[in-house]
Design an enzyme around this catalytic site. Structure first.
Site, PDB file in Angstrom:
ATOM      1  N   GLY A 111     120.204  25.253  23.772  1.00 30.55           N
ATOM      2  CA  GLY A 111     119.656  26.265  24.590  1.00 30.55           C
ATOM      3  C   GLY A 111     120.877  27.407  24.651  1.00 30.55           C
ATOM      4  N   GLU A 134     121.097  19.411  19.043  1.00 31.14           N
ATOM      5  CA  GLU A 134     120.054  18.682  19.418  1.00 31.14           C
ATOM      6  C   GLU A 134     119.482  17.305  18.529  1.00 31.14           C
ATOM      7  OE1 GLU A 134     119.867  21.929  19.092  1.00 31.14           O
ATOM      8  OE2 GLU A 134     119.050  22.932  20.723  1.00 31.14           O
TER       9      GLU A 134
END
Ligand code: DAK
Length: 261
Positions: A111, A134
């Site tokens: 993010g 991720e």
């Protein structure tokens, strides 16, 4: 609004948002995302502000990603809400009426890379690190990483970074076009402010028109993008700033752009 997890400073036409959870490496939890959204609205409502900087507090991290602890406890519905809220804030950054410079002062992972990419351009310090790790958590980017990364650096690099979870240095990020400039750590914010000051000296209507036309035009074919530019040009042209800029040149003086349109 009183902020708990970010700092917002507005001075000299420049707003600075600092994500302020240094102990968690400024990881994004739902409250941080909500506060950034609120800050964008507060900045947008202040006619004095022409440009913003997004950074992280502390020496180590810009944003080390979504908060893994809070994500691990989410139900599917909460994860959907978190993703939607994050996507909305990142889209709000792109459609904000003011440019936003990401000053990446350390880890920008997951993010963190995604929120930096939603800014208008990225400056990084030498110790900054970028990546979409991720995949190592068994998930995929959730704040637009697969989309913005491919648009910024091309599909090859986007696929490699998302598929491997590799972390790259500021210099490598610059080489692939993710980062515009790299500075020594202690000079990053000053350099971001220097550029922000330059941008703040320009006409507001033209700044807005350029930002929107580049962003919206990028998603359409050239002919339609150029048609958008025609309209944006006409709007910017009618602003008092355009009159001032053109007259100042003819009168051989520096333009003084007031907040027009
Ligand atoms: N979340 C929560 N806490 C974090 C964190 C994170 N992303 N990153 C670091 N921290 C915390 C650590 O747990 C540690 O806390 P304490 O143990 O001191 O309480 C503290 O920050 C310092 O971190 P380290 O001790 O680990 O520091 P190191 O220097 O050893 O390592 C590191 C730094 C950045 C390499 C390491 O912390 C790390 O690998 N962090 C995780 C990086 C990461 O994987 N980031 C990507 C997260 S995933 C979605 C929406 C969005 C996303 C996904 C889905 N939807 C809801 C669909 C986005 C996902 C991501 O961003």
């Amino acid at each position: 609004m009183a902020y708990e997890l970010i700092l917002l400073e507005m001075a000299d036409g420049i707003a600075t948002i600092s994500v302020n959870r240094p102990k968690a490496l400024n990881a994004l939890n739902p409250q941080v995302v909500e506060e950034i959204g609120a800050a964008l609205k507060e900045i947008g409502a202040n006619p004095e502000v022409r440009v913003a900087i997004l950074t992280g507090t502390g020496d180590k991290a810009f944003v080390a990603g979504a908060d893994i602890g809070s994500m691990a406890q989410m139900t599917a519905l909460e994860a959907k809400r978190f993703s939607a809220a994050g996507q909305e804030v990142l889209l709000a950054m792109e459609s904000a009426e003011f440019p936003i410079i990401a000053a990446v002062n350390g880890f920008a992972l997951g993010g963190g890379t995604e929120i930096a990419m939603a800014c208008d351009f990225i400056y990084a310090s030498e110790n900054a690190k970028f990546g979409q790790p991720e995949i190592n958590l068994g998930i995929i980017p959730g704040f637009g990483g697969t989309q913005r990364l491919a648009r910024l650096v091309g599909k090859g690099w986007a696929r490699e970074l998302c598929l491997t979870g590799a972390i790259i240095s500021a210099q490598e990020a610059k080489e692939i076009g993710l980062v515009n400039k790299v500075f020594p750590h202690d000079q990053l914010l000053a350099e971001a402010r220097k550029t922000a000051k330059l941008i703040a000296s320009k006409g507001r209507a033209a700044l807005r028109a350029i930002k929107h036309t580049v962003n919206r035009g990028y998603d359409v074919d050239l002919r339609n993008g150029c048609a958008m530019e025609v309209d944006a040009f006409a709007i910017a042209f009618t602003s008092p700033d355009a009159k001032e800029g053109l007259n100042a040149f003819l009168e051989k003086r520096k333009p003084e752009f007031k907040a027009g349109l």
